[in-house]
Write an enzyme that holds these catalytic residues in place. Structure first.
Site, PDB file in Angstrom:
ATOM      1  N   LYS A  42     -16.499  -1.374   4.453  1.00  0.00           N
ATOM      2  CA  LYS A  42     -15.452  -1.483   2.971  1.00  0.00           C
ATOM      3  C   LYS A  42     -16.588  -2.135   2.085  1.00  0.00           C
ATOM      4  O   LYS A  42     -17.157  -2.722   2.646  1.00  0.00           O
ATOM      5  CB  LYS A  42     -14.101  -2.606   3.243  1.00  0.00           C
ATOM      6  CG  LYS A  42     -13.101  -1.762   4.051  1.00  0.00           C
ATOM      7  CD  LYS A  42     -12.165  -3.398   3.985  1.00  0.00           C
ATOM      8  CE  LYS A  42     -10.036  -3.256   4.322  1.00  0.00           C
ATOM      9  NZ  LYS A  42      -9.986  -4.457   4.685  1.00  0.00           N
TER      10      LYS A  42
ATOM     11  N   GLU B 189       0.566  -1.428   0.474  1.00  0.00           N
ATOM     12  CA  GLU B 189      -0.365  -0.244   0.090  1.00  0.00           C
ATOM     13  C   GLU B 189       0.382   1.319   0.116  1.00  0.00           C
ATOM     14  O   GLU B 189       0.601   2.422   0.361  1.00  0.00           O
ATOM     15  CB  GLU B 189      -0.815   0.064   1.029  1.00  0.00           C
ATOM     16  CG  GLU B 189      -2.015  -1.248   0.740  1.00  0.00           C
ATOM     17  CD  GLU B 189      -2.917  -1.015   1.681  1.00  0.00           C
ATOM     18  OE1 GLU B 189      -2.939  -0.067   2.722  1.00  0.00           O
ATOM     19  OE2 GLU B 189      -4.400  -2.268   2.285  1.00  0.00           O
TER      20      GLU B 189
END
Ligand code: PGA
Ligand code: ZN
Length: 427
Positions: free
Chosen positions: A339, A207
């Site tokens: 999410k 990430e």
């Protein structure tokens, strides 16, 4: 009215295939969205439908794309794109399974998001405004979320080279989103210099956070605090620390196996370890501290620290209302990680957030470790009134695309813009 639905395979930030969907409306207006993909997934998540086999490591999404171009297209053509709930219910019924294995969670979420984009375009509004009108009961969406930004990436995002997954900062003391980004940039730079000085800089993890070349998990937490201080910020008043433990990843048969620390702890010892970290470091958020099925220890930690620390449920809640309800009954956490691809449709993700809000929890809307240029979640934060946003680090454009989109929205709001700041942390 939906005129056409087109699915195709594109590539994500790990170089793996993922599903993109385009939705076109009668009379103009179209929208496009791309499904993200997790690496440290909770067991209750909607399934990413993958082709398997040897081609592309089994990660192909041709079958999921085919589902978009056949079943989903046939079901959605002629439907009202403004009726998001109707569209999403149609997808849920068409799939007919709890884990979305028939159409694929990836096919479903890309479609659901593309429909929202198309409807917003058809109404001539940016998505965040369009969603705000429908969700915020007359209030204009104007609150920019507090970012939660990864500085060191570990766990499943760094091939398990360190056990804990995300070492993050939360610039809650800034006066605006723009200033929060500037502070984050200073901390990220300070962390890079710190790694240079120690001869430990070796690139970044999935990430965009620095590769966690530390000798122990605790050394990484201490380095995070040092980076904030080196950048000139107060960890108490300006930039807090946050950890995503992702504990399910290193839980084996009743023990937490810290490979980096060469220790395996029983549950009681692990609890004591977490309690010590929460007491000794200025941590304002901790995510998935125990195995996803251990609600009792989550509850004990929430009881002990929940008044000053957000205990965040990711694998614990998987954005499902039934899990959120179970956690609320036991007081197992006080913050939802939302999410949308964990559940499969926007309407279900919104219902999860709304339930969390009703229980007095905070919500963090979150990207996945596998991402793309898609910035839908930033619009969800604004349009659904979610005060916190997690998208990974401060490097790599699949991450920066989201931070930059929030900057544009803040600018568009002008003097109406507000930064959530400390509000979500006032407990
Ligand atoms: P994932 O990681 O996208 O790989 O699940 C993100 C998180 O755990 O928050
Ligand atoms: Zn997580």
């Amino acid at each position: 009215t939906i005129r056409q639905v087109l699915g195709r395979s594109v590539w994500d930030s790990r170089g793996r295939p993922t599903v993109e969907v385009e939705v076109h409306l009668e009379g103009g207006g179209s929208g496009r969205a791309i499904a993200p993909s997790g690496a440290s997934t909770g067991s209750g998540e909607a399934l990413d439908r993958r082709d398997g086999g040897s081609r592309l490591g089994g990660y192909g999404v041709d079958a999921a794309v085919a589902a978009v171009n056949t079943q989903i297209r046939a079901a959605l053509i002629g439907r009202d794109a403004g009726d998001q709930e109707g569209v999403d219910q149609c997808l849920v019924t068409l799939d007919g399974t709890g884990n979305r294995q028939v159409l694929g969670g990836n096919a479903m979420i890309a479609t659901s998001m593309a429909v929202a984009h198309a409807a917003a375009a058809g109404s001539g509004q940016p998505l965040w405004r369009y969603l705000g009108e429908r969700t915020l009961a007359g209030e204009e969406p104007c609150t920019l979320p507090v970012p939660e930004v990864q500085i060191f990436g570990g766990g499943a995002h760094a091939e398990g080279c360190i056990d804990l997954q995300d070492f993050m900062v939360v610039p809650f003391g800034a006066g605006s989103f723009r200033e929060a980004m500037e502070w984050t940039a200073e901390v990220y730079r300070a962390a890079g210099s710190l790694m240079d000085r120690r001869g430990r800089r070796c690139g970044v993890a999935d990430e965009g956070g620095y590769w966690p070349a530390f000798d122990s998990n605790e050394e990484a937490i201490a380095a995070l605090a040092t980076a904030v201080e080196d950048a000139g910020f107060s960890t108490e008043k300006e930039v807090g620390l946050s950890l995503d433990i992702a504990a399910t990843q290193f839980y084996r048969e009743g023990r937490y196996c810290l490979g980096k620390d060469r220790r395996t702890l029983d549950v009681g010892q692990w609890y004591e370890q977490l309690a010590r970290w929460l007491s000794e470091f200025p941590i304002c958020m901790i995510e998935d501290p125990f195995h996803e099925s251990d609600l009792a220890n989550h509850a004990a930690l929430t009881e002990a620290f929940g008044d000053r620390v957000q205990i965040v449920g990711d694998d614990l809640c998987v954005t499902h209302t039934d899990n959120i309800l179970a956690c609320q009954r036991q007081r197992a956490c006080n913050t939802l990680l939302c999410k949308p691809n964990q559940v499969g449709t926007l309407s279900e993700a919104l219902a999860a957030h709304q339930m969390a809000k009703e229980f007095g929890w905070n919500t963090v809307v979150s990207a996945r470790s596998g991402e793309t240029e898609d910035v839908t979640i930033v619009h969800l934060a604004l349009g659904w009134g979610i005060q916190q946003l997690k998208v990974g680090s401060f490097a790599r454009s699949e991450r920066m695309a989201k931070w930059n989109e929030a900057l544009r929205i803040e600018e568009a709001l002008g003097n109406k813009a507000r930064y959530a700041g400390r509000a979500p942390f006032a407990r």
